[in-house]
Design an enzyme around this catalytic site. Structure first.
Site, short mmCIF file in Angstrom:
data_model
loop_
_atom_site.label_atom_id
_atom_site.label_comp_id
_atom_site.label_asym_id
_atom_site.label_seq_id
_atom_site.Cartn_x
_atom_site.Cartn_y
_atom_site.Cartn_z
N ASP A 107 0.84 -1.19 0.00
CA ASP A 107 0.00 0.00 0.00
C ASP A 107 0.87 1.25 0.00
O ASP A 107 2.03 1.20 0.42
CB ASP A 107 -0.89 0.03 1.25
CG ASP A 107 -1.87 -1.12 1.27
OD1 ASP A 107 -2.16 -1.68 0.20
OD2 ASP A 107 -2.34 -1.48 2.38
N1 URA Z 1 -1.19 -5.89 3.89
C1 URA Z 1 -1.69 -4.63 3.93
O1 URA Z 1 -2.70 -4.37 4.54
N2 URA Z 1 -0.99 -3.69 3.25
C2 URA Z 1 0.15 -3.91 2.60
O2 URA Z 1 0.75 -2.99 2.04
C3 URA Z 1 0.65 -5.23 2.58
C4 URA Z 1 -0.05 -6.20 3.23
#
Ligand code: URA
Length: 247
Positions: A107
């Site tokens: 993310d």
């Molecule tokens: N899980 C999440 O919630 N975000 C990420 O970036 C990776 C795994």
């Protein structure tokens, strides 16, 4: 013996900003030699193991390149330029070549290990749900973690769908370890990569992720000396460690 390839194709494949036409011009300017012989033509076939000198520098041919990035928050795992900075913007000039992409996504607000490569086959193997390459996350939570998380996650928990009305999703068993030093910190090892998975898992447990960092992919930890935003080239044999997992 390496692979036979046209000189222009070989040289252009190793740099983001060198085209085949540029290689032709370099040959005309007598700037390329192969095994000590100045190359007049750029369409000649050479061996990838040959001693190729371009502008006075030895070119060591690499079929693919693998880059470990310590992604900072605020950067997107994408190749497209939009308003945000992408992980490719952080790749230094000397490692840049055409066809690079992030193998897997974090993310925008997540930090940590992103593998950037031009090796589609390896990326496919790494991301395939069949391979279950483990990804390790350091997590900081809003509220203290609870001992019960371990069992729930080990059993393979169910998380809510992404949007209202979407059906629930079943997760593969995950390994949870609560920190001894800080009750709001823990480590989670996932064997798959559902969208926002870590955040959705803790949300389902009535908690909230306030900071997330990927610290390892497969058997390979994020280099401790790599600062946020920095890249490190990794060798193909080391990349295979990423995939050294029980399937
Ligand atoms: N899980 C999440 O919630 N975000 C990420 O970036 C990776 C795994």
């Amino acid at each position: 013996m390496g692979e036979k390839m046209r000189l222009d194709r070989l040289v252009a494949s190793q740099f983001a900003d060198v085209s085949r036409a540029d290689v032709k011009k370099l040959c005309l300017k007598k700037k390329i030699s192969v095994n000590g012989r100045l190359m007049a033509r750029s369409d000649e076939k050479v061996d990838t193991d040959d001693e190729i000198i371009v502008n006075g520098e030895r070119l060591v041919y690499k079929k693919h390149i693998y880059i470990m990035l310590n992604k900072p928050a605020g950067v997107v795992c994408s190749t497209k330029e939009g308003d945000s900075m992408t992980v490719l913007d952080l790749v230094p000039e000397k490692l840049m070549r055409q066809g690079l992409f992030p193998a897997g996504r974090l993310d925008k607000d997540t930090e940590g290990f992103v593998l950037i490569t031009d090796d589609g086959e390896l990326s496919h193997r790494m991301l395939s749900p069949k391979t279950h390459v483990p990804k390790t996350y350091f997590v900081r939570l809003e509220k203290p973690w609870e001992e019960s998380y371990r069992e729930v996650m080990a059993a393979g928990m169910t998380i809510d769908g992404l949007r209202e009305g979407d059906s629930e999703e079943k997760c593969l068993p995950a390994e949870f370890t609560g920190s001894c030093e800080n009750v709001c910190e823990c480590t989670l090892i996932l064997h798959e990569g559902k969208f926002h998975q870590v955040k959705r898992m803790f949300e389902k447990l009535g908690n909230k992720v306030v900071y997330l960092k990927r610290t390892a992919i497969g058997e390979m930890p994020l280099d401790r000396d790599l600062q946020l935003g920095e890249c490190l080239e990794i060798l193909h044999k080391d990349v295979e460690k990423l995939l050294a997992v029980k399937c």
